[in-house]
Design a protein around this motif. Structure first.
Motif, PDB file in Angstrom:
ATOM      1  N   ALA A 184       0.866  -1.179   0.000  1.00  0.00           N
ATOM      2  CA  ALA A 184       0.000   0.000   0.000  1.00  0.00           C
ATOM      3  C   ALA A 184       0.902   1.228   0.000  1.00  0.00           C
ATOM      4  N   VAL A 185       1.101   1.808  -1.190  1.00  0.00           N
ATOM      5  CA  VAL A 185       2.048   2.912  -1.359  1.00  0.00           C
ATOM      6  C   VAL A 185       1.302   4.231  -1.477  1.00  0.00           C
ATOM      7  N   THR A 186       1.725   5.206  -0.686  1.00  0.00           N
ATOM      8  CA  THR A 186       1.267   6.582  -0.830  1.00  0.00           C
ATOM      9  C   THR A 186       2.403   7.374  -1.461  1.00  0.00           C
ATOM     10  N   ALA A 187       2.159   7.895  -2.652  1.00  0.00           N
ATOM     11  CA  ALA A 187       3.198   8.613  -3.386  1.00  0.00           C
ATOM     12  C   ALA A 187       3.105  10.110  -3.122  1.00  0.00           C
ATOM     13  N   VAL A 188       4.257  10.761  -3.031  1.00  0.00           N
ATOM     14  CA  VAL A 188       4.351  12.209  -2.863  1.00  0.00           C
ATOM     15  C   VAL A 188       5.207  12.749  -4.000  1.00  0.00           C
ATOM     16  N   GLU A 189       4.670  13.668  -4.794  1.00  0.00           N
ATOM     17  CA  GLU A 189       5.406  14.224  -5.925  1.00  0.00           C
ATOM     18  C   GLU A 189       4.953  15.659  -6.200  1.00  0.00           C
ATOM     19  N   PRO A 190       5.864  16.635  -6.118  1.00  0.00           N
ATOM     20  CA  PRO A 190       5.462  18.026  -6.302  1.00  0.00           C
ATOM     21  C   PRO A 190       5.253  18.440  -7.762  1.00  0.00           C
ATOM     22  N   SER A 191       5.892  17.745  -8.712  1.00  0.00           N
ATOM     23  CA  SER A 191       5.824  18.161 -10.109  1.00  0.00           C
ATOM     24  C   SER A 191       4.560  17.646 -10.793  1.00  0.00           C
ATOM     25  N   ALA A 192       3.769  18.558 -11.334  1.00  0.00           N
ATOM     26  CA  ALA A 192       2.563  18.158 -12.063  1.00  0.00           C
ATOM     27  C   ALA A 192       2.909  17.350 -13.295  1.00  0.00           C
ATOM     28  N   SER A 193       4.011  17.694 -13.964  1.00  0.00           N
ATOM     29  CA  SER A 193       4.441  16.957 -15.148  1.00  0.00           C
ATOM     30  C   SER A 193       4.737  15.507 -14.814  1.00  0.00           C
ATOM     31  N   MET A 194       5.395  15.275 -13.688  1.00  0.00           N
ATOM     32  CA  MET A 194       5.723  13.911 -13.294  1.00  0.00           C
ATOM     33  C   MET A 194       4.482  13.169 -12.802  1.00  0.00           C
ATOM     34  N   ARG A 195       3.623  13.850 -12.072  1.00  0.00           N
ATOM     35  CA  ARG A 195       2.399  13.191 -11.614  1.00  0.00           C
ATOM     36  C   ARG A 195       1.558  12.724 -12.802  1.00  0.00           C
ATOM     37  N   ALA A 196       1.567  13.517 -13.870  1.00  0.00           N
ATOM     38  CA  ALA A 196       0.765  13.178 -15.049  1.00  0.00           C
ATOM     39  C   ALA A 196       1.288  11.949 -15.775  1.00  0.00           C
ATOM     40  N   GLN A 197       2.544  11.572 -15.531  1.00  0.00           N
ATOM     41  CA  GLN A 197       3.119  10.408 -16.206  1.00  0.00           C
ATOM     42  C   GLN A 197       2.938   9.108 -15.424  1.00  0.00           C
ATOM     43  N   ARG A 198       2.303   9.193 -14.271  1.00  0.00           N
ATOM     44  CA  ARG A 198       2.083   7.968 -13.509  1.00  0.00           C
ATOM     45  C   ARG A 198       1.098   7.070 -14.256  1.00  0.00           C
ATOM     46  N   PRO A 199       1.401   5.779 -14.382  1.00  0.00           N
ATOM     47  CA  PRO A 199       0.489   4.883 -15.097  1.00  0.00           C
ATOM     48  C   PRO A 199      -0.833   4.722 -14.367  1.00  0.00           C
ATOM     49  N   ALA A 200      -1.848   4.319 -15.116  1.00  0.00           N
ATOM     50  CA  ALA A 200      -3.216   4.284 -14.590  1.00  0.00           C
ATOM     51  C   ALA A 200      -3.373   3.307 -13.428  1.00  0.00           C
ATOM     52  N   HIS A 201      -2.537   2.277 -13.373  1.00  0.00           N
ATOM     53  CA  HIS A 201      -2.714   1.283 -12.311  1.00  0.00           C
ATOM     54  C   HIS A 201      -2.171   1.753 -10.962  1.00  0.00           C
ATOM     55  N   LEU A 202      -1.453   2.904 -10.954  1.00  0.00           N
ATOM     56  CA  LEU A 202      -0.950   3.441  -9.699  1.00  0.00           C
ATOM     57  C   LEU A 202      -1.873   4.541  -9.197  1.00  0.00           C
ATOM     58  N   PRO A 203      -2.010   4.670  -7.874  1.00  0.00           N
ATOM     59  CA  PRO A 203      -2.852   5.749  -7.336  1.00  0.00           C
ATOM     60  C   PRO A 203      -2.230   7.104  -7.612  1.00  0.00           C
ATOM     61  N   PRO A 204      -3.044   8.151  -7.707  1.00  0.00           N
ATOM     62  CA  PRO A 204      -2.495   9.503  -7.896  1.00  0.00           C
ATOM     63  C   PRO A 204      -1.558   9.869  -6.749  1.00  0.00           C
ATOM     64  N   ALA A 205      -0.591  10.720  -7.072  1.00  0.00           N
ATOM     65  CA  ALA A 205       0.366  11.152  -6.057  1.00  0.00           C
ATOM     66  C   ALA A 205      -0.133  12.394  -5.330  1.00  0.00           C
ATOM     67  N   VAL A 206       0.245  12.504  -4.078  1.00  0.00           N
ATOM     68  CA  VAL A 206      -0.058  13.680  -3.270  1.00  0.00           C
ATOM     69  C   VAL A 206       0.877  14.809  -3.698  1.00  0.00           C
TER      70      VAL A 206
END
Length: 259
Positions: free
Chosen positions: A62-84
């Motif tokens: 159960a991973v909670t991701a933290v990422e400040p860059s909108a560009s990088m958050r947008a590249q997360r694949p659909a099977h992963l939860p959105p990043a904070v």
């Protein structure tokens, strides 16, 4: 860069500019992933700080991701939860909220690595795991013969192992991580046996240190390496690396558990 960039990037690299093709070149390598998973131990809940496009996030945890860059958050694949949307230095979680905390190829980009590491320690009950590079070793790579500015930049940006272990406290171990010849995670040393890959501007852009050198240096590097590959000079000097199944360079995992 002070504060956060236009796309939210925190630290010294602007991923709104350089991060567009990151996910194409920086695919998590399963063998490096195994080292990280082992370091996390029996953790079930994990916070991944500076998570980027989600590299090394285990689907079994159960991973909670933290990422400040909108560009990088947008590249997360659909099977992963959105990043904070948050930065390492100010994690929006309670004390001891997770079994473990991890960060991969990120700590050198934070505005204040000590504050970020202390935050990881605060929110994790168990191990804090940091995949990073030892700045004392980065210049040992063949790339230094062609683009010393790039590896000088990396050596300046990466916090020392001693500084990171001090910030984390507790019981800390530092483990070298062998890099496979066909490594799918395209950081500079991943191409130790495939120098041709670094002639690809996209591969270079996916390593943030290249964004700190000017176009003239990048063009000089490409011309020199292309010439040396064509006439055999690179292979005469460094060709033995092509036969090595693994390379022991600057890559390390730092693991800290409470004392």
């Amino acid at each position: 860069m002070n504060g956060r960039g236009v796309d939210g990037s925190a630290g010294d690299a602007d991923y709104g500019t350089i991060g567009g093709g990151y996910a194409r070149y920086r695919q998590p390598d399963a063998r490096i992933g195994q080292v990280i998973t082992a370091a996390l131990g029996g953790a079930r809940t994990v916070v991944n700080v500076g998570a980027g496009a989600g590299s090394y996030e285990s689907a079994t945890l159960a991973v909670t991701a933290v990422e400040p860059s909108a560009s990088m958050r947008a590249q997360r694949p659909a099977h992963l939860p959105p990043a904070v949307d948050a930065v390492a230095e100010h994690l929006p979680f309670d004390d001891d909220a997770f079994d473990a905390a991890m960060t991969t190829f990120s700590v050198h980009q934070w505005n204040d690595h000590r504050a970020g590491l202390r935050e990881m320690r605060r929110v994790a009950r168990g191990p804090v795991v940091v995949l990073t590079c030892d700045p004392e070793l980065v210049r040992d790579f063949w790339l230094y013969a062609y683009a010393p500015e790039v590896l000088d930049t990396e050596a300046r940006r990466y916090p020392s192992v001693a500084a990171m272990t001090e910030a984390l406290g507790g019981h800390t171990t530092v483990t070298p991580v062998p890099i496979p010849a066909d490594c799918t995670d395209g950081f500079n040393e991943a191409y130790y046996a495939r120098p041709e890959m670094l002639l690809d501007p996209g591969a270079r852009q996916a390593c943030s240190a290249w964004s700190f050198v000017d176009e003239r240096a990048r063009e000089r590097f490409a011309a020199d390496l292309r010439s040396d590959l064509a006439d055999g000079t690179w292979d005469e000097r460094f060709g033995s690396l092509r036969q090595k199944p693994f390379y022991e360079g600057s890559l390390v995992v730092i693991r800290s558990v409470p004392a």
